[in-house]
Design a protein around this motif. Structure first.
Motif, PDB file in Angstrom:
ATOM      1  N   GLY A 253     -10.559   1.701  -1.529  1.00 17.41           N
ATOM      2  CA  GLY A 253     -10.428   1.039  -2.817  1.00 17.41           C
ATOM      3  C   GLY A 253      -9.810  -0.331  -2.644  1.00 17.41           C
ATOM      4  N   MET A 254      -9.624  -1.006  -3.745  1.00 16.20           N
ATOM      5  CA  MET A 254      -9.042  -2.349  -3.690  1.00 16.20           C
ATOM      6  C   MET A 254      -7.600  -2.329  -3.199  1.00 16.20           C
ATOM      7  N   SER A 255      -6.849  -1.301  -3.574  1.00 15.82           N
ATOM      8  CA  SER A 255      -5.442  -1.254  -3.136  1.00 15.82           C
ATOM      9  C   SER A 255      -5.343  -1.081  -1.618  1.00 15.82           C
ATOM     10  N   GLU A 256      -6.227  -0.225  -1.029  1.00 12.23           N
ATOM     11  CA  GLU A 256      -6.208  -0.032   0.425  1.00 12.23           C
ATOM     12  C   GLU A 256      -6.609  -1.322   1.146  1.00 12.23           C
ATOM     13  N   LEU A 257      -7.635  -2.009   0.628  1.00 12.84           N
ATOM     14  CA  LEU A 257      -8.066  -3.262   1.245  1.00 12.84           C
ATOM     15  C   LEU A 257      -6.968  -4.330   1.158  1.00 12.84           C
TER      16      LEU A 257
ATOM     17  N   VAL B  10      -3.705  -3.764   1.130  1.00 13.00           N
ATOM     18  CA  VAL B  10      -2.682  -3.400   2.124  1.00 13.00           C
ATOM     19  C   VAL B  10      -3.142  -3.779   3.529  1.00 13.00           C
ATOM     20  N   ILE B  11      -4.395  -3.513   3.858  1.00 13.60           N
ATOM     21  CA  ILE B  11      -4.928  -3.865   5.174  1.00 13.60           C
ATOM     22  C   ILE B  11      -4.899  -5.381   5.369  1.00 13.60           C
ATOM     23  N   GLY B  12      -5.288  -6.126   4.330  1.00 10.47           N
ATOM     24  CA  GLY B  12      -5.275  -7.586   4.420  1.00 10.47           C
ATOM     25  C   GLY B  12      -3.872  -8.141   4.635  1.00 10.47           C
ATOM     26  N   ILE B  13      -2.878  -7.594   3.936  1.00 12.09           N
ATOM     27  CA  ILE B  13      -1.490  -8.066   4.095  1.00 12.09           C
ATOM     28  C   ILE B  13      -0.973  -7.752   5.490  1.00 12.09           C
ATOM     29  N   VAL B  14      -1.250  -6.540   5.989  1.00 10.64           N
ATOM     30  CA  VAL B  14      -0.815  -6.170   7.340  1.00 10.64           C
ATOM     31  C   VAL B  14      -1.497  -7.061   8.370  1.00 10.64           C
ATOM     32  N   ALA B  15      -2.791  -7.333   8.202  1.00 13.09           N
ATOM     33  CA  ALA B  15      -3.505  -8.202   9.138  1.00 13.09           C
ATOM     34  C   ALA B  15      -2.939  -9.618   9.092  1.00 13.09           C
ATOM     35  N   LEU B  16      -2.613 -10.101   7.905  1.00 12.75           N
ATOM     36  CA  LEU B  16      -2.032 -11.435   7.773  1.00 12.75           C
ATOM     37  C   LEU B  16      -0.697 -11.520   8.506  1.00 12.75           C
ATOM     38  N   ILE B  17       0.113 -10.466   8.408  1.00 14.24           N
ATOM     39  CA  ILE B  17       1.423 -10.465   9.059  1.00 14.24           C
ATOM     40  C   ILE B  17       1.275 -10.318  10.569  1.00 14.24           C
ATOM     41  N   VAL B  18       0.430  -9.369  11.021  1.00 12.14           N
ATOM     42  CA  VAL B  18       0.311  -9.076  12.458  1.00 12.14           C
ATOM     43  C   VAL B  18      -0.440 -10.188  13.186  1.00 12.14           C
ATOM     44  N   ILE B  19      -1.587 -10.599  12.656  1.00 13.67           N
ATOM     45  CA  ILE B  19      -2.428 -11.574  13.361  1.00 13.67           C
ATOM     46  C   ILE B  19      -1.963 -12.996  13.086  1.00 13.67           C
TER      47      ILE B  19
END
Length: 155
Positions: A5-9, A11-20
């Motif tokens: 869903g949009m909420s999972e995407l 969360v994934i986008g925020i984690v990717a922004l922080i990690v990468i």
């Protein structure tokens, strides 16, 4: 496939922004897009190859013939369903009334009504049903005659 869903995407986008990191994120998304496009192309080519192999081996013809053979109308199952529904609606109490003692004339054989421009198969079916109805009427008349003619066989 995946149920995101949009909420999972988000969360994934925020984690990717922080990690990468914001500098390498567009490059990673571009690489993922290319990989996804290649995977879809491979899947599309595979399904086309399978369809072509099925066409060459005649699987579609066999499937078409199998569908034709198992069609309820071609096997006469629709007539069986009609007969079963008439049997279920049959009330033996209503049809068990005594016949008059006088010999009643045999019921008229139903004739095939003149139908406008039927094909030969429809005409043959109508004639077959008329013949079946006539045979049933004759059998019913013979049974009535046998029942009325023999003592002790009535109700």
């Amino acid at each position: 496939m995946f149920d995101l869903g949009m909420s999972e995407l988000l969360v994934i986008g925020i984690v990717a922004l922080i990690v990468i990191g914001p500098k390498d994120l567009p490059v990673m998304f571009r690489t993922m897009g290319r990989f996804t496009a290649k995977a879809r192309n491979m899947a599309r080519e595979f399904s086309r190859a399978m369809e072509a192999a099925a066409d060459e081996s005649g699987v579609k013809d066999v499937a078409k013939d199998l569908r034709k053979v198992t069609d309820p109308k071609s096997m006469g199952l629709d007539a069986l369903k009609d007969a079963a529904s008439r049997f279920e609606a049959w009330d033996p109490k209503r049809s068990a009334r005594p016949e008059p003692a006088a010999s009643a004339p045999a019921p008229a054989v139903p004739s095939v009504p003149a139908a406008p421009a039927h094909g030969p198969a429809t005409q043959a079916l109508a004639e077959s049903r008329a013949a079946q109805s006539a045979a049933a009427a004759e059998a019913a008349a013979a049974m009535r005659a046998a029942r009325d003619g023999e003592p002790g066989q009535g109700t």
